[in-house]
Write an enzyme that holds these catalytic residues in place. Sequence first.
Site, PDB file in Angstrom:
ATOM      1  CG  ASN A 273      48.059  41.786  21.296  1.00  0.00           C
ATOM      2  OD1 ASN A 273      48.916  40.900  20.664  1.00  0.00           O
ATOM      3  ND2 ASN A 273      46.854  41.714  21.938  1.00  0.00           N
TER       4      ASN A 273
ATOM      5  CG  HIS B  49      59.459  65.934  11.816  1.00  0.00           C
ATOM      6  ND1 HIS B  49      60.673  65.299  11.692  1.00  0.00           N
ATOM      7  CD2 HIS B  49      58.627  64.751  11.796  1.00  0.00           C
ATOM      8  CE1 HIS B  49      60.925  64.077  11.589  1.00  0.00           C
ATOM      9  NE2 HIS B  49      59.415  63.780  11.518  1.00  0.00           N
TER      10      HIS B  49
ATOM     11  N   GLY C  55      43.094  48.614  20.097  1.00  0.00           N
ATOM     12  CA  GLY C  55      43.865  48.392  18.860  1.00  0.00           C
ATOM     13  C   GLY C  55      44.196  49.612  17.842  1.00  0.00           C
TER      14      GLY C  55
ATOM     15  CB  THR D  67      46.124  65.344  19.682  1.00  0.00           C
ATOM     16  OG1 THR D  67      44.809  65.901  20.079  1.00  0.00           O
ATOM     17  CG2 THR D  67      45.928  64.672  18.393  1.00  0.00           C
ATOM     18  CE  LYS D  68      41.576  67.897  24.355  1.00  0.00           C
ATOM     19  NZ  LYS D  68      40.665  68.840  24.239  1.00  0.00           N
TER      20      LYS D  68
ATOM     21  NE  ARG E 188      36.357  67.121  20.045  1.00  0.00           N
ATOM     22  CZ  ARG E 188      36.955  66.982  18.816  1.00  0.00           C
ATOM     23  NH1 ARG E 188      36.953  65.788  18.247  1.00  0.00           N
ATOM     24  NH2 ARG E 188      37.171  67.863  18.287  1.00  0.00           N
TER      25      ARG E 188
END
Length: 200
Positions: free
Chosen positions: A96, A126, A153, A176-177, A191
Amino acid sequence: MELDLATALADGRTEYDKMVAGDWYRYRFGPELAELTTSTQRTCRRITALYDEDRDAAEALFRELLGSVGEGADFRPPFYLDYGHRLHVGERTFINADFLTLGGGEIRIGADVLIGPSVRLYTPTHVLDPELRPQGWERVSSITIEDGVWLGGSVVVCPGVTIGARSVVGAGSVVTKDVPPDVIVAGNPARVVRPLQPEV
């Protein structure tokens, strides 16, 4: 892996070669990187401009820009890519509007994936050292989105993440994982909320 500055500075490869190898590189120092991103972003803008007046031409440019595009894959502009050839999209996947991929890490999106509006896929990390960070050191990690995934979204997917087949990521989540297959995840950080159950 922490940055070993002496080793990184002695590395004679181009910044592009270091990037695709997943090693530390300076994204502001490689003229080939600037040329690639500028060209890619120009093509993204061209596709957006063409989409309403000549959709077939826009779709052809989209297929040219990406590393690979499966049959029946579809998209809605605008979208923003740094390195089009590092993105692979599977069959019948739908992307989308306001989709963004950042950095030169390889991104593989499977078949039958639904990507909601304003989804962001980030491949760079970084250096943490505040004195080295302004020098532009970063490394990239690949992202994999397996078959049948639905990203709601404004989902953000962080470097190195794999999202397992058929899983659903709730709108606004930050992943994040790794996410296992066949679950619903949500939140920041995302989660597991519950297993994915068939609707009957």
